[in-house]
Enzyme design. Sequence first.
Site, PDB file in Angstrom:
ATOM      1  N   THR A  11     -14.411   5.655   0.332  1.00  0.00           N
ATOM      2  CA  THR A  11     -14.358   5.133  -1.026  1.00  0.00           C
ATOM      3  C   THR A  11     -15.401   4.035  -1.190  1.00  0.00           C
ATOM      4  O   THR A  11     -15.507   3.131  -0.360  1.00  0.00           O
ATOM      5  CB  THR A  11     -12.960   4.611  -1.362  1.00  0.00           C
ATOM      6  OG1 THR A  11     -12.530   3.665  -0.369  1.00  0.00           O
ATOM      7  CG2 THR A  11     -11.957   5.761  -1.399  1.00  0.00           C
TER       8      THR A  11
ATOM      9  N   GLU B  65     -17.202   1.237  -7.367  1.00  0.00           N
ATOM     10  CA  GLU B  65     -17.822   1.738  -8.599  1.00  0.00           C
ATOM     11  C   GLU B  65     -18.873   2.821  -8.336  1.00  0.00           C
ATOM     12  O   GLU B  65     -19.324   3.503  -9.254  1.00  0.00           O
ATOM     13  CB  GLU B  65     -18.461   0.590  -9.375  1.00  0.00           C
ATOM     14  CG  GLU B  65     -19.594  -0.099  -8.649  1.00  0.00           C
ATOM     15  CD  GLU B  65     -20.178  -1.251  -9.433  1.00  0.00           C
ATOM     16  OE1 GLU B  65     -21.255  -1.738  -9.049  1.00  0.00           O
ATOM     17  OE2 GLU B  65     -19.567  -1.661 -10.439  1.00  0.00           O
TER      18      GLU B  65
ATOM     19  N   ASP C 150      -5.245   2.596  -3.479  1.00  0.00           N
ATOM     20  CA  ASP C 150      -3.938   3.214  -3.225  1.00  0.00           C
ATOM     21  C   ASP C 150      -3.669   4.343  -4.213  1.00  0.00           C
ATOM     22  O   ASP C 150      -3.141   5.401  -3.850  1.00  0.00           O
ATOM     23  CB  ASP C 150      -2.832   2.162  -3.318  1.00  0.00           C
ATOM     24  CG  ASP C 150      -2.990   1.071  -2.278  1.00  0.00           C
ATOM     25  OD1 ASP C 150      -3.498   1.370  -1.185  1.00  0.00           O
ATOM     26  OD2 ASP C 150      -2.610  -0.077  -2.557  1.00  0.00           O
TER      27      ASP C 150
ATOM     28  N   LYS D 279       0.811  -1.215   0.000  1.00  0.00           N
ATOM     29  CA  LYS D 279       0.000   0.000   0.000  1.00  0.00           C
ATOM     30  C   LYS D 279       0.849   1.272   0.000  1.00  0.00           C
ATOM     31  O   LYS D 279       0.576   2.223  -0.732  1.00  0.00           O
ATOM     32  CB  LYS D 279      -0.960  -0.003   1.189  1.00  0.00           C
ATOM     33  CG  LYS D 279      -2.138  -0.933   1.016  1.00  0.00           C
ATOM     34  CD  LYS D 279      -3.167  -0.723   2.086  1.00  0.00           C
ATOM     35  CE  LYS D 279      -4.448  -1.426   1.694  1.00  0.00           C
ATOM     36  NZ  LYS D 279      -5.043  -0.886   0.456  1.00  0.00           N
ATOM     37  N   GLY D 280       1.870   1.292   0.834  1.00  0.00           N
ATOM     38  CA  GLY D 280       2.713   2.482   0.898  1.00  0.00           C
ATOM     39  C   GLY D 280       3.416   2.748  -0.415  1.00  0.00           C
ATOM     40  O   GLY D 280       3.407   3.869  -0.926  1.00  0.00           O
ATOM     41  N   ALA D 281       4.016   1.703  -0.983  1.00  0.00           N
ATOM     42  CA  ALA D 281       4.733   1.861  -2.247  1.00  0.00           C
ATOM     43  C   ALA D 281       3.775   2.225  -3.380  1.00  0.00           C
ATOM     44  O   ALA D 281       4.099   3.055  -4.232  1.00  0.00           O
ATOM     45  CB  ALA D 281       5.495   0.580  -2.582  1.00  0.00           C
TER      46      ALA D 281
ATOM     47  N   GLY E 149     -18.219   5.435  -6.485  1.00  0.00           N
ATOM     48  CA  GLY E 149     -17.519   6.696  -6.254  1.00  0.00           C
ATOM     49  C   GLY E 149     -17.060   6.882  -4.824  1.00  0.00           C
ATOM     50  O   GLY E 149     -16.462   5.991  -4.221  1.00  0.00           O
TER      51      GLY E 149
ATOM     52  N   GLY F 258      -1.957  -4.828 -12.490  1.00  0.00           N
ATOM     53  CA  GLY F 258      -0.998  -4.535 -11.437  1.00  0.00           C
ATOM     54  C   GLY F 258      -1.347  -3.286 -10.657  1.00  0.00           C
ATOM     55  O   GLY F 258      -2.158  -2.458 -11.093  1.00  0.00           O
TER      56      GLY F 258
END
EC number: 2.7.1.15
Length: 298
Positions: free
Chosen positions: A217, A220, A249, A39-41, A222, A284
């Site tokens: 979040t 789909e 992310d 998540k961070g990356a 929104g 990805g």
Amino acid sequence: MKIAVVGSTNMDLVYRVPHIVKPGETLHSTKHQLFFGGKGANQAVTAGQLGADVHFIGNVGEDNFGQQIVENLQNKGVNIEAVQQVGATGQAIIQLANSGENAIVLFPGANFLVTPAQIDVHKETIETSKVLLLQLEIPIQAVEQAANIAAKKGVPIILNPAPAQIISDALLANVSILTPNETELEILSGMKINTDEQLIQACTILLEKGVKAIVVTLGENGAFYMNASERGYVRVNKVEVKDTTGAGDAFNGALAVAQCNGMTLKESIVYASKVSEYVVTQMGAQPMIPVSLKVNER
């Protein structure tokens, strides 16, 4: 637009399956791929590609995966001076169904070796940033330390409370923008959410704990946003979904960029939604983002 991201890095092992495996079921995978993740990356790479000066604080392993991750972060515009190599690289085992849905098993590896002391070493990086971006795939003590450092200097904090877990009121009180999905919001608020009224009530509970703004979040559907003075929905366009991994992310990384650039909360959500819409059309969690999606600095 300097953004500090404190969080996780993973190598994603993706298996294409007809549907998400059920308990006791064995499925044949039709395709296997390796992608960069965590998540961070994911958030850092999104922000870096969108033009921000991103500094990543976290760990990778002392292995080939770790070296590949470091090179990838650099190639996608992320400063890696605060990345430490220790232990084994974190991995995510991802089932990707034909519908585009996914299920993920995490092996944290080096991510769980991030410590408050390590965060302290890079205190200045956090203090001199315009936004601090956090998630929950590293030990919560490290997350809290980063938030404390930022809060003392008045640096806005965006917290993506994923994976879902209970977090302290002290951490919530430091958060400028909280970005849960519906499941995470239910856990943090302690209530089920089936109606608009319940959604508002759940957000109100967290605002009363000191969170400045909440962006929920909704996939789909929104996003729903709420702060002390406004609330509303931001709808998204229908796109051909290939892979939802990393969509949230990408949203958070783009949200941080928009906030750095002085956009209003609603403007930031609209921009982040556009970036997320693009990412789900690619495979990805860290696809190349077109230059056309870069924000124009104000």
